[in-house]
Design an enzyme around this catalytic site. Structure first.
Site: not given
Ligand code: ATR
Length: 282
Positions: A70, A106
């Protein structure tokens, strides 16, 4: 059924075998009637750049990124959306006519699930206590600064990480503390919302010093961990009658947000939360 017209989506991770995303996105495709397939790709850190740069050549619509990619991916993309830039991590890559855009859903997934799980919103006007200061915490803080929460205490084992996070993401409202600080108890007493972003609980560990018996009766306790479905922190919250939620809804809602970015369709999330929350075979 895969046809010549099927578009490819996927997830890059290492390991990737345990990802729930293929099952989740298969459900999204089924419920929206989209002709997409979602594939787990085991991509090592050394191959991340090559794998990402191959996406336009292969006409892959987009991919999710999971551990350990990520943060590293931010260096290999053509453009970062504001959420990915602020969080410093990418969980969704979109091919926009050959340009690779990195986004992060997220925070959006967390906020949407927080609103769904604790709908009375009583947490909005009170301080929040966030446990941890790692990658997952950055998305949570990015979401919480969008709300009217007046103060956010970030309690971490390594307090310097909490300090850096406050400076970067919430200098006006943030208060870094050490997880073992005597101040933790006072924050537990005041907080309308307590969020665990640490890995404590994955293997049944408790969070040291986090005694919820002092919490407000209207506090909500959210644990990003969804496997196990109930960490000791959530068990304690439920046994005290506090509103409590694990992170499965966040997982599904971040997935739905990614799916929307790739396909423009808005899949139903509740049935997928139910499906993934049920033991296999049910
Ligand atoms: P993620 O991307 O899932 O957030 P991470 O960036 O490795 O993973 O962060 C893990 C978090 O759990 C950190 O806040 C870490 O605390 P430190 O910053 O002090 O390392 C916390 N954590 C992990 N193991 C812990 C433990 N045994 N006790 C307390 N905190 C722990």
């Amino acid at each position: 059924m895969i046809s010549g017209a099927t578009r490819v989506l996927g997830v890059f991770g290492d390991p990737v075998e345990h990802s729930l995303s293929p099952r989740m996105h298969a459900e999204f495709a089924r419920s929206t009637g989209a002709d997409t397939v979602y594939v787990p790709f085991r991509v090592s850190p050394e191959n991340l750049r090559t794998a990402l740069r191959a996406l336009p050549a292969l006409s892959v619509l987009g991919v999710n990124l999971t551990v350990p990619h990520k943060e590293a991916a931010t260096d290999f993309l053509d453009e970062l959306a504001p959420a990915a830039r602020a969080i410093g991590a990418v969980n969704t890559v979109i091919d926009r006519q050959g340009r690779l855009v990195g986004d992060n859903t997220d925070a959006e997934g967390f906020l949407a699930d927080l609103r769904a799980q604790f709908p009375d919103r009583s947490w909005q006007g009170k301080p929040a206590l966030v446990l941890g200061a790692g990658g997952a915490c950055r998305a949570v803080i990015h979401a919480l600064v969008e709300t009217p929460i007046p103060e956010i205490a970030i309690a971490n084992r390594s307090p310097d990480k909490a300090e850096r996070l406050v400076e970067e993401l919430c200098p006006d409202r943030g208060k870094p503390i050490a997880l073992d600080s005597p101040e933790l108890g006072a924050w537990i007493q005041q907080a309308g919302l307590i969020v665990n972003t640490t890995s404590l609980g994955l293997k049944g560990e408790t969070v040291p010093g986090c005694d919820l018996s002092r919490a407000r009766v209207d506090a909500g306790v959210y644990d990003l961990i969804y496997s196990p479905a109930e960490t000791p922190l959530l068990q304690e919250a439920r046994s005290l009658g506090l509103a409590a939620s694990n992170g499965l809804g966040m997982l599904v809602r971040q997935g739905a947000a990614s799916y929307r970015l790739w396909t423009g369709s808005d899949p139903a999330v509740e049935p997928v939360i139910q499906l993934l929350g049920s033991p296999p075979g049910e």
